[in-house]
Design a protein around this motif. Structure first.
Motif, PDB file in Angstrom:
ATOM      1  N   LYS A   3       0.822  -1.207   0.000  1.00 50.16           N
ATOM      2  CA  LYS A   3       0.000   0.000   0.000  1.00 50.16           C
ATOM      3  C   LYS A   3       0.856   1.257   0.000  1.00 50.16           C
ATOM      4  N   VAL A   4       2.065   1.144   0.560  1.00 53.66           N
ATOM      5  CA  VAL A   4       2.977   2.288   0.689  1.00 53.66           C
ATOM      6  C   VAL A   4       4.272   1.946  -0.039  1.00 53.66           C
ATOM      7  N   ARG A 174       3.237   6.607  11.029  1.00 53.51           N
ATOM      8  CA  ARG A 174       2.156   7.608  10.961  1.00 53.51           C
ATOM      9  C   ARG A 174       1.529   7.645   9.570  1.00 53.51           C
ATOM     10  N   ILE A 175       2.360   7.597   8.551  1.00 59.68           N
ATOM     11  CA  ILE A 175       1.829   7.603   7.183  1.00 59.68           C
ATOM     12  C   ILE A 175       0.951   6.377   6.964  1.00 59.68           C
ATOM     13  N   MET A 176       1.370   5.228   7.476  1.00 61.69           N
ATOM     14  CA  MET A 176       0.572   4.015   7.335  1.00 61.69           C
ATOM     15  C   MET A 176      -0.793   4.168   8.015  1.00 61.69           C
ATOM     16  N   PHE A 178      -2.583   6.839   8.155  1.00 63.53           N
ATOM     17  CA  PHE A 178      -3.427   7.596   7.236  1.00 63.53           C
ATOM     18  C   PHE A 178      -3.923   6.720   6.095  1.00 63.53           C
ATOM     19  N   VAL A 179      -3.078   5.833   5.618  1.00 63.09           N
ATOM     20  CA  VAL A 179      -3.467   4.909   4.553  1.00 63.09           C
ATOM     21  C   VAL A 179      -4.549   3.957   5.037  1.00 63.09           C
ATOM     22  N   GLU A 180      -4.400   3.450   6.246  1.00 63.94           N
ATOM     23  CA  GLU A 180      -5.369   2.501   6.797  1.00 63.94           C
ATOM     24  C   GLU A 180      -6.715   3.141   7.069  1.00 63.94           C
ATOM     25  N   LYS A 181      -6.747   4.451   7.311  1.00 60.79           N
ATOM     26  CA  LYS A 181      -8.011   5.162   7.557  1.00 60.79           C
ATOM     27  C   LYS A 181      -8.822   5.345   6.284  1.00 60.79           C
ATOM     28  N   ASN A 182      -8.151   5.315   5.155  1.00 56.78           N
ATOM     29  CA  ASN A 182      -8.852   5.562   3.868  1.00 56.78           C
ATOM     30  C   ASN A 182      -9.095   4.304   3.096  1.00 56.78           C
TER      31      ASN A 182
END
Length: 182
Positions: A3-4, A174-176, A178-182
């Motif tokens: 995903k990242v 932290r970036i992950m 944000f990815v998991e929230k969307n």
């Protein structure tokens, strides 16, 4: 498929260590921009399919390395069709001095992300700026916009600062989120 994706250039191996720490925190795939500023077609596909892209480059002469700039210019193909629109973005850099004009590099990454119609994520980390702070503390360099690392010019890549690597790992984490929230 990851995903990242962390896409970075490292001239001497220091920024590679930072990239690995961020990738560890974000459970990300790593793409190393080669010495000629290129990545493979398969790696371009990884970027196109990712939910988040994290840029990384050493700060040379106040901005990204020429190899990263070549990559960024080549990303205009994705820009033209807005392939990266609404992706989450972040960035990191390293230089030999404490300031080293690293913010110029981070601002370059922010501008590139905004040109791709992306969403920028900062570190979310408070700086270690009290009298009792020491060089191994998290976010000792004190950046909110992206992860920054300082490595003396005569240090090997095995001598990068543990606090800076932990800052990078936490930023990737932290970036992950944000990815998991969307």
């Amino acid at each position: 498929m990851s995903k990242v994706v962390v896409v970075y250039h490292s001239g001497y191996g220091h920024t590679k260590k930072q990239a690995e720490a961020i990738a560890n925190g974000a459970k990300a795939a790593l793409i190393a921009i080669d010495a000629e500023g290129n990545i493979s077609e398969e790696e371009w596909q990884l970027l196109d399919n990712a939910k988040a892209i994290i840029f990384g480059s050493p700060t040379y002469m106040g901005t990204v390395s020429w190899q990263f700039k070549k990559f960024a210019d080549a990303s205009s193909k994705a820009w033209f069709t807005q392939k990266w629109k609404d992706k989450v973005f972040g960035g990191f850099t390293n230089s030999a001095t404490m300031n080293g004009d690293k913010h110029s590099t981070i601002h370059y990454f922010i501008t590139l992300a905004m040109q791709h119609s992306g969403i920028w994520v900062g570190t979310g980390l408070m700086p270690s700026n009290a009298k009792n702070a020491n060089r191994d503390d998290i976010n000792f360099v004190g950046s909110f916009a992206g992860a920054m690392m300082q490595t003396p010019s005569d240090a090997s890549s095995d001598e990068v600062n543990s606090g800076d690597l932990e800052t990078a790992r936490l930023y990737g984490q932290r970036i992950m989120t944000f990815v998991e929230k969307n």
